[in-house]
Scaffold this motif. Structure first.
Motif, PDB file in Angstrom:
ATOM      1  N   ILE A  12      29.835  38.980  43.218  1.00 46.92           N
ATOM      2  CA  ILE A  12      29.031  37.816  43.596  1.00 46.92           C
ATOM      3  C   ILE A  12      29.882  36.555  43.681  1.00 46.92           C
ATOM      4  O   ILE A  12      29.588  35.653  44.447  1.00 46.92           O
ATOM      5  CB  ILE A  12      27.829  37.636  42.640  1.00 46.92           C
ATOM      6  CG1 ILE A  12      26.878  38.819  42.750  1.00 46.92           C
ATOM      7  CG2 ILE A  12      27.067  36.344  42.931  1.00 46.92           C
ATOM      8  CD1 ILE A  12      25.769  38.830  41.719  1.00 46.92           C
ATOM      9  N   ARG A  13      30.984  36.509  42.907  1.00 49.48           N
ATOM     10  CA  ARG A  13      31.876  35.346  42.966  1.00 49.48           C
ATOM     11  C   ARG A  13      32.300  35.051  44.401  1.00 49.48           C
ATOM     12  O   ARG A  13      32.400  33.890  44.796  1.00 49.48           O
ATOM     13  CB  ARG A  13      33.092  35.587  42.075  1.00 49.48           C
ATOM     14  CG  ARG A  13      34.407  35.335  42.743  1.00 49.48           C
ATOM     15  CD  ARG A  13      35.632  35.573  41.953  1.00 49.48           C
ATOM     16  NE  ARG A  13      35.922  36.951  41.652  1.00 49.48           N
ATOM     17  CZ  ARG A  13      36.976  37.339  40.980  1.00 49.48           C
ATOM     18  NH1 ARG A  13      37.830  36.459  40.514  1.00 49.48           N
ATOM     19  NH2 ARG A  13      37.199  38.600  40.755  1.00 49.48           N
ATOM     20  N   HIS A  92      35.403  29.435  30.221  1.00 50.63           N
ATOM     21  CA  HIS A  92      34.858  29.931  31.494  1.00 50.63           C
ATOM     22  C   HIS A  92      33.373  29.618  31.619  1.00 50.63           C
ATOM     23  O   HIS A  92      32.939  29.036  32.622  1.00 50.63           O
ATOM     24  CB  HIS A  92      35.111  31.438  31.597  1.00 50.63           C
ATOM     25  CG  HIS A  92      34.570  32.072  32.832  1.00 50.63           C
ATOM     26  ND1 HIS A  92      35.116  31.866  34.080  1.00 50.63           N
ATOM     27  CD2 HIS A  92      33.523  32.924  33.013  1.00 50.63           C
ATOM     28  CE1 HIS A  92      34.427  32.561  34.972  1.00 50.63           C
ATOM     29  NE2 HIS A  92      33.449  33.209  34.365  1.00 50.63           N
ATOM     30  N   ILE A  93      32.620  29.951  30.613  1.00 52.14           N
ATOM     31  CA  ILE A  93      31.169  29.736  30.686  1.00 52.14           C
ATOM     32  C   ILE A  93      30.834  28.241  30.758  1.00 52.14           C
ATOM     33  O   ILE A  93      29.959  27.820  31.514  1.00 52.14           O
ATOM     34  CB  ILE A  93      30.414  30.440  29.534  1.00 52.14           C
ATOM     35  CG1 ILE A  93      28.905  30.390  29.805  1.00 52.14           C
ATOM     36  CG2 ILE A  93      30.778  29.860  28.185  1.00 52.14           C
ATOM     37  CD1 ILE A  93      28.090  31.286  28.896  1.00 52.14           C
ATOM     38  N   THR A  94      31.555  27.418  30.021  1.00 59.58           N
ATOM     39  CA  THR A  94      31.297  25.974  30.029  1.00 59.58           C
ATOM     40  C   THR A  94      31.595  25.368  31.396  1.00 59.58           C
ATOM     41  O   THR A  94      30.775  24.624  31.953  1.00 59.58           O
ATOM     42  CB  THR A  94      32.130  25.264  28.943  1.00 59.58           C
ATOM     43  OG1 THR A  94      31.796  25.823  27.672  1.00 59.58           O
ATOM     44  CG2 THR A  94      31.875  23.778  28.934  1.00 59.58           C
ATOM     45  N   MET A  95      32.745  25.702  31.941  1.00 61.91           N
ATOM     46  CA  MET A  95      33.124  25.134  33.239  1.00 61.91           C
ATOM     47  C   MET A  95      32.220  25.647  34.360  1.00 61.91           C
ATOM     48  O   MET A  95      31.869  24.888  35.275  1.00 61.91           O
ATOM     49  CB  MET A  95      34.589  25.445  33.535  1.00 61.91           C
ATOM     50  CG  MET A  95      35.553  24.776  32.577  1.00 61.91           C
ATOM     51  SD  MET A  95      35.417  22.981  32.551  1.00 61.91           S
ATOM     52  CE  MET A  95      36.252  22.574  34.067  1.00 61.91           C
ATOM     53  N   SER A 137      38.346  27.554  37.004  1.00 55.61           N
ATOM     54  CA  SER A 137      37.896  28.401  35.890  1.00 55.61           C
ATOM     55  C   SER A 137      37.645  29.853  36.259  1.00 55.61           C
ATOM     56  O   SER A 137      37.096  30.607  35.469  1.00 55.61           O
ATOM     57  CB  SER A 137      36.634  27.800  35.284  1.00 55.61           C
ATOM     58  OG  SER A 137      36.950  26.542  34.743  1.00 55.61           O
ATOM     59  N   ILE A 138      38.039  30.241  37.439  1.00 55.43           N
ATOM     60  CA  ILE A 138      37.963  31.659  37.809  1.00 55.43           C
ATOM     61  C   ILE A 138      39.234  32.330  37.291  1.00 55.43           C
ATOM     62  O   ILE A 138      40.326  31.803  37.474  1.00 55.43           O
ATOM     63  CB  ILE A 138      37.855  31.828  39.345  1.00 55.43           C
ATOM     64  CG1 ILE A 138      36.494  31.320  39.838  1.00 55.43           C
ATOM     65  CG2 ILE A 138      38.059  33.282  39.748  1.00 55.43           C
ATOM     66  CD1 ILE A 138      36.322  31.348  41.344  1.00 55.43           C
ATOM     67  N   PRO A 139      39.091  33.474  36.650  1.00 58.07           N
ATOM     68  CA  PRO A 139      40.287  34.175  36.160  1.00 58.07           C
ATOM     69  C   PRO A 139      41.000  34.912  37.302  1.00 58.07           C
ATOM     70  O   PRO A 139      40.870  36.122  37.476  1.00 58.07           O
ATOM     71  CB  PRO A 139      39.727  35.148  35.114  1.00 58.07           C
ATOM     72  CG  PRO A 139      38.329  35.400  35.568  1.00 58.07           C
ATOM     73  CD  PRO A 139      37.856  34.130  36.220  1.00 58.07           C
ATOM     74  N   TRP A 140      41.742  34.186  38.105  1.00 57.05           N
ATOM     75  CA  TRP A 140      42.420  34.726  39.281  1.00 57.05           C
ATOM     76  C   TRP A 140      43.475  35.758  38.889  1.00 57.05           C
ATOM     77  O   TRP A 140      44.101  35.653  37.848  1.00 57.05           O
ATOM     78  CB  TRP A 140      43.083  33.602  40.071  1.00 57.05           C
ATOM     79  CG  TRP A 140      42.104  32.621  40.612  1.00 57.05           C
ATOM     80  CD1 TRP A 140      41.879  31.353  40.158  1.00 57.05           C
ATOM     81  CD2 TRP A 140      41.208  32.817  41.703  1.00 57.05           C
ATOM     82  NE1 TRP A 140      40.894  30.751  40.904  1.00 57.05           N
ATOM     83  CE2 TRP A 140      40.467  31.624  41.860  1.00 57.05           C
ATOM     84  CE3 TRP A 140      40.954  33.891  42.571  1.00 57.05           C
ATOM     85  CZ2 TRP A 140      39.503  31.469  42.843  1.00 57.05           C
ATOM     86  CZ3 TRP A 140      39.997  33.723  43.551  1.00 57.05           C
ATOM     87  CH2 TRP A 140      39.286  32.528  43.679  1.00 57.05           C
ATOM     88  N   LEU A 150      41.039  40.809  41.376  1.00 57.16           N
ATOM     89  CA  LEU A 150      40.225  40.105  42.364  1.00 57.16           C
ATOM     90  C   LEU A 150      38.944  40.881  42.688  1.00 57.16           C
ATOM     91  O   LEU A 150      37.925  40.291  43.002  1.00 57.16           O
ATOM     92  CB  LEU A 150      41.015  39.846  43.638  1.00 57.16           C
ATOM     93  CG  LEU A 150      42.181  38.865  43.498  1.00 57.16           C
ATOM     94  CD1 LEU A 150      42.945  38.756  44.806  1.00 57.16           C
ATOM     95  CD2 LEU A 150      41.677  37.495  43.055  1.00 57.16           C
ATOM     96  N   PHE A 151      39.024  42.204  42.638  1.00 52.47           N
ATOM     97  CA  PHE A 151      37.864  43.059  42.904  1.00 52.47           C
ATOM     98  C   PHE A 151      37.787  44.136  41.822  1.00 52.47           C
ATOM     99  O   PHE A 151      38.795  44.706  41.439  1.00 52.47           O
ATOM    100  CB  PHE A 151      37.982  43.733  44.273  1.00 52.47           C
ATOM    101  CG  PHE A 151      37.982  42.761  45.412  1.00 52.47           C
ATOM    102  CD1 PHE A 151      36.786  42.261  45.907  1.00 52.47           C
ATOM    103  CD2 PHE A 151      39.164  42.326  45.976  1.00 52.47           C
ATOM    104  CE1 PHE A 151      36.775  41.349  46.958  1.00 52.47           C
ATOM    105  CE2 PHE A 151      39.172  41.420  47.028  1.00 52.47           C
ATOM    106  CZ  PHE A 151      37.977  40.932  47.511  1.00 52.47           C
TER     107      PHE A 151
END
Length: 154
Positions: A12-13, A92-95, A137-140, A150-151
């Motif tokens: 969904i990201r 992550h959740i906060t951002m 804040s996405i863990p790339w 990424l997937f």
């Protein structure tokens, strides 16, 4: 169950990012091009906010069943000093909550503006800030701080 929701959240990201980028494209094109705020622009605004909210619900569900978040909450004093645990347990959740709040503000404020230019400008500014918060804040997979694929497979 956890693996499925994690894969769904990861998938969904991409919809969130795509809808946000398209909404930003429409917002900047409309604002800088003095265009009319069309039904398509209205739909794009609604879809971007809806996809973000769906991601929020999935993410919150994931947070409450996540072993990482559970460890973070149960062992806060130790976990807050562990980079990866702290990232998923708190940062992550906060951002992301901040980012989705900014998307919601963008949508609500744009809806209430009276001129087309104000609608586009409001969306452009608020969604740009939201996108920057979310991207940070996405863990790339290429991040030197926190790296995730990424997937993810279902």
């Amino acid at each position: 169950m956890y693996a499925f929701i994690l894969a769904l959240h990861s998938l969904i990201r991409w919809f969130v990012l795509a809808s946000l980028l398209f909404a930003l494209y429409r917002a900047y094109a409309g604002w800088l091009g003095n265009k009319t705020f069309s039904k398509l622009d209205e739909r794009v605004r609604i879809i971007a906010a809806t996809v973000a909210h769906v991601q929020l619900v999935v993410g919150l569900g994931l947070y409450f069943i996540s072993p990482i978040a559970n460890y973070f909450i149960s062992h806060f004093k130790e976990a807050v000093h562990e980079r990866q645990i702290r990232f998923f347990g708190m940062e992550h959740i906060t951002m992301m909550l901040i980012g989705i709040t900014l998307i919601t503000i963008a949508s609500a404020k744009a809806k209430r503006k009276t001129t087309d230019k104000e609608k586009f400008k409001t969306m452009a500014i608020w969604l740009t800030i939201a996108l920057l918060v979310i991207l940070s804040s996405i863990p790339w997979s290429f991040s030197p701080l926190i790296s995730r694929p990424l997937f993810r497979a279902f």
